[in-house]
Design an enzyme around this catalytic site. Structure first.
Site, PDB file in Angstrom:
ATOM      1  N   LYS A  22       0.829  -1.216   0.000  1.00 38.31           N
ATOM      2  CA  LYS A  22       0.000   0.000   0.000  1.00 38.31           C
ATOM      3  C   LYS A  22       0.859   1.261   0.000  1.00 38.31           C
ATOM      4  CE  LYS A  22      -2.426   2.694   3.484  1.00 38.31           C
ATOM      5  NZ  LYS A  22      -1.318   3.329   4.211  1.00 38.31           N
ATOM      6  N   ASN A  23       1.844   1.308   0.892  1.00 36.35           N
ATOM      7  CA  ASN A  23       2.581   2.564   1.027  1.00 36.35           C
ATOM      8  C   ASN A  23       3.560   2.818  -0.121  1.00 36.35           C
ATOM      9  OD1 ASN A  23       1.100   3.264   3.227  1.00 36.35           O
ATOM     10  ND2 ASN A  23       2.634   2.663   4.751  1.00 36.35           N
ATOM     11  N   CYS A 116      -5.387   8.436   8.428  1.00 37.37           N
ATOM     12  CA  CYS A 116      -5.624   7.981   9.792  1.00 37.37           C
ATOM     13  C   CYS A 116      -5.295   9.069  10.812  1.00 37.37           C
ATOM     14  CB  CYS A 116      -4.759   6.747  10.075  1.00 37.37           C
ATOM     15  SG  CYS A 116      -5.233   5.312   9.128  1.00 37.37           S
ATOM     16  N   ARG A 121       0.337  15.081  12.595  1.00 36.01           N
ATOM     17  CA  ARG A 121       1.116  14.539  11.468  1.00 36.01           C
ATOM     18  C   ARG A 121       1.525  15.699  10.569  1.00 36.01           C
ATOM     19  NH1 ARG A 121      -1.763   9.243   9.087  1.00 36.01           N
ATOM     20  NH2 ARG A 121       0.329   8.864   8.304  1.00 36.01           N
ATOM     21  N   ASP A 304       3.471   0.746  12.166  1.00 38.97           N
ATOM     22  CA  ASP A 304       2.246   0.186  11.582  1.00 38.97           C
ATOM     23  C   ASP A 304       1.920  -1.212  12.107  1.00 38.97           C
ATOM     24  OD1 ASP A 304       2.066   2.485  10.115  1.00 38.97           O
ATOM     25  OD2 ASP A 304       2.970   1.630   8.321  1.00 38.97           O
ATOM     26  N   ARG A 396      -9.098   0.524   3.343  1.00 38.83           N
ATOM     27  CA  ARG A 396      -8.121   1.459   2.783  1.00 38.83           C
ATOM     28  C   ARG A 396      -6.788   0.768   2.534  1.00 38.83           C
ATOM     29  NH1 ARG A 396      -6.630   5.454   6.430  1.00 38.83           N
ATOM     30  NH2 ARG A 396      -5.048   5.619   4.840  1.00 38.83           N
TER      31      ARG A 396
HETATM   32  N1  EPU Z   1       7.055  14.207  10.625  1.00 43.10           N
HETATM   33  C1  EPU Z   1       7.302  15.539  10.886  1.00 43.10           C
HETATM   34  N2  EPU Z   1       7.333  16.409   9.828  1.00 43.10           N
HETATM   35  C2  EPU Z   1       7.115  16.010   8.551  1.00 43.10           C
HETATM   36  C3  EPU Z   1       6.870  14.666   8.288  1.00 43.10           C
HETATM   37  C4  EPU Z   1       6.839  13.776   9.360  1.00 43.10           C
HETATM   38  O1  EPU Z   1       7.483  15.934  12.029  1.00 43.10           O
HETATM   39  O2  EPU Z   1       7.164  16.856   7.644  1.00 43.10           O
HETATM   40  C5  EPU Z   1       7.046  13.231  11.740  1.00 43.10           C
HETATM   41  C6  EPU Z   1       5.688  12.554  11.897  1.00 43.10           C
HETATM   42  O3  EPU Z   1       4.821  13.297  12.709  1.00 43.10           O
HETATM   43  C7  EPU Z   1       6.080  11.223  12.513  1.00 43.10           C
HETATM   44  C8  EPU Z   1       7.435  10.929  11.882  1.00 43.10           C
HETATM   45  O4  EPU Z   1       7.925  12.180  11.393  1.00 43.10           O
HETATM   46  O5  EPU Z   1       6.250  11.355  13.890  1.00 43.10           O
HETATM   47  C9  EPU Z   1       7.413   9.940  10.743  1.00 43.10           C
HETATM   48  O6  EPU Z   1       6.468  10.324   9.766  1.00 43.10           O
HETATM   49  P1  EPU Z   1       6.593   9.935   8.237  1.00 43.10           P
HETATM   50  O7  EPU Z   1       6.630  11.168   7.427  1.00 43.10           O
HETATM   51  O8  EPU Z   1       7.666   8.931   8.058  1.00 43.10           O
HETATM   52  O9  EPU Z   1       5.196   9.242   7.996  1.00 43.10           O
HETATM   53  P2  EPU Z   1       4.272   9.384   6.750  1.00 43.10           P
HETATM   54  O10 EPU Z   1       5.087   9.451   5.508  1.00 43.10           O
HETATM   55  O11 EPU Z   1       3.231  10.417   6.955  1.00 43.10           O
HETATM   56  C10 EPU Z   1       4.205   6.821   6.281  1.00 43.10           C
HETATM   57  C11 EPU Z   1       3.117   5.810   6.117  1.00 43.10           C
HETATM   58  C12 EPU Z   1       2.486   5.502   7.447  1.00 43.10           C
HETATM   59  C13 EPU Z   1       3.548   5.019   8.410  1.00 43.10           C
HETATM   60  C14 EPU Z   1       4.690   6.052   8.502  1.00 43.10           C
HETATM   61  C15 EPU Z   1       5.848   5.587   9.357  1.00 43.10           C
HETATM   62  C16 EPU Z   1       2.299   6.354   3.917  1.00 43.10           C
HETATM   63  C17 EPU Z   1       1.216   6.928   3.085  1.00 43.10           C
HETATM   64  N3  EPU Z   1       2.116   6.355   5.209  1.00 43.10           N
HETATM   65  O12 EPU Z   1       3.555   7.979   6.791  1.00 43.10           O
HETATM   66  O13 EPU Z   1       1.555   4.455   7.206  1.00 43.10           O
HETATM   67  O14 EPU Z   1       2.980   4.828   9.674  1.00 43.10           O
HETATM   68  O15 EPU Z   1       5.193   6.334   7.180  1.00 43.10           O
HETATM   69  O16 EPU Z   1       6.414   4.464   8.824  1.00 43.10           O
HETATM   70  O17 EPU Z   1       3.314   5.896   3.395  1.00 43.10           O
HETATM   71  C18 EPU Z   1      -0.273   3.119   7.637  1.00 43.10           C
HETATM   72  O18 EPU Z   1       0.070   2.462   6.646  1.00 43.10           O
HETATM   73  O19 EPU Z   1      -1.163   2.751   8.448  1.00 43.10           O
HETATM   74  C19 EPU Z   1       0.376   4.379   7.879  1.00 43.10           C
HETATM   75  C20 EPU Z   1      -0.106   5.290   8.710  1.00 43.10           C
END
Ligand code: EPU
Length: 428
Positions: A22-23, A116, A121, A304, A396
């Site tokens: 998915k991701n 979610c 975030r 996750d 999702r």
């Molecule tokens: N963060 C910041 N600033 C940013 C971006 C992130 O402070 O600009 C913080 C976030 O708040 C968090 C950490 O950095 O504490 C990591 O966030 P990351 O950006 O890695 O997460 P994401 O890209 O928003 C993806 C997955 C998530 C998964 C996370 C961590 C997707 C669409 N989503 O989210 O997947 O939990 O990486 O591995 O790729 C899920 O599949 O259920 C899901 C939520």
């Protein structure tokens, strides 16, 4: 609206096949915007996030033909249509439209993403990256406006290791002038998958999968064929289900290295895990040992899988502590597990689980995708009937979850909710 019903206690036995990640999917689809001819992506999961992104691709003038596995996306006639509202708000990954549209059109308007609710975030690191590449970024009434005269390569050090920011900056940088260096980049397998697609399209990317990624901008990217990697979180979810209830469950289509942190934890609990090239065999044992888990960026234990793993820990002997260092508020499943007789308390960003307890079937609600997976696993372990509302969250991210689990012996099915139940869920 539907609910999932499970009668727990059945042993699981047989082979379960993992779908595409998915991701990865949610980044690969926006990445195709950067090409000037059709891109074929094979092995996509049949999940609502993929279908919504397909609709968004069509909203901006592309075509998206998806047969439930393979998508053919033609970006030729796309235009930089503003998307301040509507479907972009339905999924978190719509933020990848920012990087991809900025890369292709030098401008984009994208509503702030949904997805979610896991506590705050922010996307400040994405924006910092776009600005470093020369974009002007403003937030107007909940939509991000991006515009650049031209994009120029830059050196960007991420303050937080972020999957989303790393991929988004890659998307914006592949067609920028000159060299971009992303330091303190995330190393998740999904980042390598996106870099592989972009490279097949003609991009010049080195170091994906390490914490320094170097991108030399190119003028043009073209269509290609790409096969997506297997979903390590889906694989991990079924490994956990098998650790709870499995009598020899084979997880098929998995890259064992991608789930090593989970394999190690399951073995620490006493679970029998055997890996081969693209399969993992998992069998439960009668007395599981309690373990502590701390979520970390890849290759650490994934956030996750924290929620589904917590369900398993209710069966372990002793006290386990689960600490989420990535999303400190990702504990909405705990109240629901407690309704099912779990003994868990939350302190700060940790859940303290005392076991073993026999979970009891109950009416529960999934508040987010992985909370849903946690409740399904709890339902498989519980005595009696569990009814899970909030199934749209599960849809999702899990392709055919009910059929896959029924295929290895679970008593699980979907049912339409009555009007009264829909009302109750809305008011809860
Ligand atoms: N963060 C910041 N600033 C940013 C971006 C992130 O402070 O600009 C913080 C976030 O708040 C968090 C950490 O950095 O504490 C990591 O966030 P990351 O950006 O890695 O997460 P994401 O890209 O928003 C993806 C997955 C998530 C998964 C996370 C961590 C997707 C669409 N989503 O989210 O997947 O939990 O990486 O591995 O790729 C899920 O599949 O259920 C899901 C939520």
């Amino acid at each position: 609206m539907e609910k999932i019903k499970i009668i727990g206690g059945d042993p699981l036995r047989g082979t379960i096949k993992v779908s595409g990640a998915k991701n990865s999917a949610v980044a690969l689809i926006p990445a195709t915007i950067l090409a000037d001819s059709p891109v074929t992506i094979e092995g996509l999961p049949d999940i609502s996030d993929v279908r919504i992104l397909g609709d968004l691709i069509e909203e901006i003038g592309g075509t998206f033909h998806f047969d439930g596995k393979k998508a053919v996306i033609d970006p030729t006639n796309m235009v930089p249509m503003p998307m301040p509202n509507g479907k972009v708000k339905k999924l978190r990954a719509s933020y990848y439209l920012m990087g991809a549209m900025l890369g292709r059109f030098k401008k984009a308007v994208v509503g702030l993403p949904g997805g979610c609710h896991l506590g705050p975030r922010p996307i400040d690191q994405h924006i910092k990256g776009f600005e470093a590449l020369g974009a002007k970024v403003t937030n107007e009434q909940g939509a991000i406006y991006l515009r650049a005269e031209e994009l120029r390569g830059a050196r960007i050090f991420l303050d937080v290791v972020s999957v989303g920011a790393t991929i988004n900056i890659m998307l914006a940088a592949v067609r920028a002038k000159g060299r971009t260096i992303i330091e303190n980049a995330a190393k998740e397998p999904e980042i390598i998958d996106v870099a592989t697609l972009l490279s097949n399209m003609g991009a010049n990317i080195k170091g994906a999968g390490t914490d320094v990624i170097r991108i030399d901008g190119v003028e043009k990217l073209s269509g290609c064929r790409h096969s997506i990697i297997p979903d390590r979180i889906e694989a991990g979810t079924y490994m956990i289900a098998a650790a709870a209830m499995g009598k020899e469950v084979v997880i098929d289509n998995v890259i064992p290295q991608h789930v090593e942190s989970l394999t190690a934890k399951l073995r620490e609990m006493g679970v029998h895990v055997e890996t081969s090239d693209d399969q993992i065999l998992v069998s439960s044992v009668p007395d599981l040992k309690a373990v502590d888990v701390k979520t970390l960026v890849y290759p650490g234990f994934p956030t996750d899988l924290q929620q589904p793993f917590t369900s398993l820990l209710t069966k372990a002997h002793g006290t386990s502590v689960v600490t989420d260092t990535i999303y400190s508020a990702r504990f909405k499943h705990i109240d629901e597990l407690r309704r099912m007789n779990a003994s868990i308390k939350v302190e700060g960003c940790s859940a303290i689980v005392t076991g073993p307890v026999q979970l009891q079937g109950a009416k529960v609600k999934a508040s987010d995708l992985r909370a849903g997976a946690a409740l399904v696993i709890a339902g498989l372990m519980a005595e009696g009937l569990t009814e899970i509302a909030g199934v749209e969250h599960i849809d999702r991210g899990y392709s055919n979850l009910v059929d896959k689990l029924a295929g290895i012996g679970a008593t699980i099915w979907r049912e339409k909710m009555t009007d009264e139940e829909i009302e109750q869920v809305k008011n809860a």
